[in-house]
Design an enzyme around this catalytic site. Structure first.
Site, PDB file in Angstrom:
ATOM      1  N   ASP A 214      25.582  31.648   4.200  1.00 40.77           N
ATOM      2  CA  ASP A 214      26.140  30.508   3.485  1.00 40.77           C
ATOM      3  C   ASP A 214      25.903  29.213   4.258  1.00 40.77           C
ATOM      4  O   ASP A 214      26.147  29.142   5.466  1.00 40.77           O
ATOM      5  CB  ASP A 214      27.646  30.729   3.289  1.00 40.77           C
ATOM      6  CG  ASP A 214      28.304  29.626   2.506  1.00 40.77           C
ATOM      7  OD1 ASP A 214      28.047  29.532   1.298  1.00 40.77           O
ATOM      8  OD2 ASP A 214      29.069  28.845   3.108  1.00 40.77           O
ATOM      9  N   GLU A 273      16.500  43.938  15.910  1.00 43.53           N
ATOM     10  CA  GLU A 273      16.992  45.141  16.585  1.00 43.53           C
ATOM     11  C   GLU A 273      17.355  46.239  15.579  1.00 43.53           C
ATOM     12  O   GLU A 273      17.537  47.401  15.963  1.00 43.53           O
ATOM     13  CB  GLU A 273      18.231  44.820  17.431  1.00 43.53           C
ATOM     14  CG  GLU A 273      17.971  43.903  18.615  1.00 43.53           C
ATOM     15  CD  GLU A 273      19.249  43.644  19.393  1.00 43.53           C
ATOM     16  OE1 GLU A 273      20.124  44.537  19.407  1.00 43.53           O
ATOM     17  OE2 GLU A 273      19.388  42.544  19.959  1.00 43.53           O
TER      18      GLU A 273
END
Length: 565
Positions: A214, A273
């Site tokens: 956002d 990751e």
């Protein structure tokens, strides 16, 4: 509810770590999707109950608007605890079950993350505001008053008025780009960055596949200098209207700062990751296309971005094509995400004057789903829902209450999803819902449209199933031709799937039949659903009013003899 004449759900055309590239993401506003516990507010168990419906749309993923612990001043976009579910939506166990059930249906799960600010009830802010020496004193953006006591700068809040609020405990102002109750975090503080990355990692560890970020360009601010006035009042950026003083400025110093790129690189390193995860950033800026390109270029920042360029009132093909051409010229190796609506803007059917006009609604669907990029569809668009007409006494959105009557806020696009036309409250809830279900929405309820093979809902299902089988439309390149006679023409090709082949798309944005020259070798694409109603004849394409034509054609799209316009 069972679907009449169901469209067979096709296998995913883009499984793998880059599933997000070309994916269609269905946005769920949890408060308004389905209420499972009968309190009038949608919840996570309600979403679980409707996952079969979502899977039947043939989308690849869901996006859940905020469900985190919050005082709900901005209905979840004011987060008081990043790592828990607000009790009105359920529990962490409910969320874990939602992820499991969605994955079992082949749906990825993306969630909203509000990183630029928190609630003023967040423990971090509660500590920060105590004094100027506590361990979190510098976790938010604090500044001294000017000598006359006025705010440090002239910056304006998106929700109206100064973006600075005086705090008597510290005798300083704090920055809030949105509500007073949404103080901005200080991303210049390395401890804040580490803490935010830790919150994101929490959800990655729970199996989340992606994040909608956002107001991602608001994370960093610049020097505390006044913004200059705008040359003209801006309309359309993150829903701002001319009656909002936010649009009176050029926002040079309060957002979209170069330092934000460093944070995005840290964020991307975290995502990397967890192979197969993705990110899509919301960009609200007058330079949105430049920012989208900058934030996604090079594979070291965000995977995707979307902006509000298609969420204003402009729907003429010349404007739409100019946005797309500009994006393609700037984004290089980046990947865009496109949307025609969300929980912050007037519903598409109303905003683009298509209420009740099935042909126009189908055209807009085809326009969105044939572009290069990924796609977000807001709940209810597949039903053709219009903006709900609410009175002032029915509003709960702070923006609508502040700017009434010139602007009625965002409640009109957030009313509950109508599931059954013949049940109270559209079968959304057994209790009176937090916002009313308009009678007009019941006429377009899922129960009615599922029985009608020609409904807009089934048109979405059919087109999305068809799209999945066309690598050119999912991940291919694009070329745009000049708009002619209100017809937007584009080509898509994918060198690995169908070398030497291209898909031609012609979209008639007028209420009159159009005929245009076309390659003689163009033939209707096999498997195209009935809503693709244009005719490819030798050397021309014939489009009915609001018509859609899609063909396959041999040849190199870069040849001089390409589509003759």
């Amino acid at each position: 509810m069972t679907q009449a004449n169901p469209v067979a759900v096709a296998p995913h055309a883009h499984q793998g770590l880059d599933w997000w590239r070309g994916a269609v993401i269905y946005q769920i506003y949890p408060r308004s999707f389905m209420d499972a516990n009968g309190d009038g507010i949608g919840d996570l168990r309600g979403v679980i109950d409707r996952l079969d419906y979502i899977a039947s749309l043939n989308v690849e993923a869901i996006w859940l608007s905020p469900f985190f612990t919050s005082p709900m001043k901005d209905f979840g976009y004011d987060v008081a605890d990043y790592c828990d579910v607000d009790p009105m939506f359920g529990t962490l166990d409910d969320f874990d079950r939602l992820v499991e059930e969605a994955h079992a249906r082949g749906l990825k799960v993306t969630i909203d993350q509000v990183l630029s600010h928190t609630s003023d009830q967040h423990p971090w802010f509660q500590e920060s505001r105590q004094d100027r020496t506590n361990p979190k004193a510098d976790w938010y953006v604090w500044a001294d008053a000017k000598p006359d006591g006025s705010p440090p700068t002239n910056w304006q809040s998106v929700f109206g008025g100064s973006s600075w609020q005086w705090d008597t405990r510290r005798c300083q102002y704090y920055l809030h780009n949105f509500l007073i109750e949404q103080p901005d975090l200080n991303f210049r503080n390395p401890e804040v960055v580490e803490a935010i990355l830790g919150q994101v990692r929490f959800w990655l560890e729970r199996g989340v596949d992606g994040f909608r970020l956002d107001a991602i360009n608001f994370c960093t601010h610049g020097e505390l200098r006044d913004n200059p006035p705008a040359e003209q009042v801006r309309n359309g950026a993150i829903g701002v209207r001319p009656d909002n003083p936010y649009g009176f400025q050029q926002h040079l110093h309060d957002k979209t700062q170069p330092e934000n790129l460093h944070f995005l690189e840290r964020l991307r390193a975290l995502f990397d990751e967890y192979p197969g995860t993705t990110s899509v950033g919301e960009v609200g800026d007058d330079r949105s296309l430049d920012v989208m390109a900058e934030y996604t270029r090079g594979g070291k920042r965000l995977h995707m971005c979307y902006s509000f360029d298609f969420m204003n009132e402009r729907n003429d093909p010349h404007y739409l094509c100019s946005v797309l051409r500009t994006m393609e010229a700037r984004i290089n190796d980046g990947w865009p995400c496109w949307a025609l609506g969300n929980h912050d803007v007037t519903r598409l059917a109303t905003r683009w004057n298509a209420a009740g006009n099935e042909e126009r609604l189908r055209l807009y669907m085809a326009f969105l789903l044939t572009q290069r990029g990924s796609v977000c569809i807001y709940q209810g668009e597949e039903l053709g829902l219009t903006e709900a007409e609410l009175g002032f006494d029915q509003l709960v959105d702070p923006a609508g209450i502040t700017f009434w009557p010139a602007y009625k806020g965002r409640d009109g696009c957030r009313t509950p999803h109508p599931w059954h036309a013949d049940h109270d409250h559209g079968a959304f809830s057994d209790a009176p819902p937090w916002l009313p279900v308009p009678a007009k929405h019941l006429e377009r309820a899922v129960s009615r449209q599922e029985r009608d093979p020609d409904s807009l809902l089934n048109a979405y299902r059919a087109f999305l199933a068809f799209r999945r089988q066309q690598p050119e439309l999912v991940k291919g390149d694009v070329h745009y031709h000049p708009v002619r006679d209100d017809v937007l023409c584009l080509e898509r090709w994918h060198s690995q799937s169908h070398p030497g082949q291209r898909i031609l798309v012609a979209l008639n944005f007028s209420d009159e039949q159009r005929e245009l020259p076309a390659p003689k070798a163009a033939e209707r694409l096999p498997g195209a659903p009935a809503l693709v109603n244009g005719r490819w004849e030798e050397g021309r394409v014939v489009l009915p009013p609001w018509g859609i034509a899609i063909a396959r054609c041999p040849g190199d799209s870069k040849e001089e003899t390409q589509w003759v316009i």
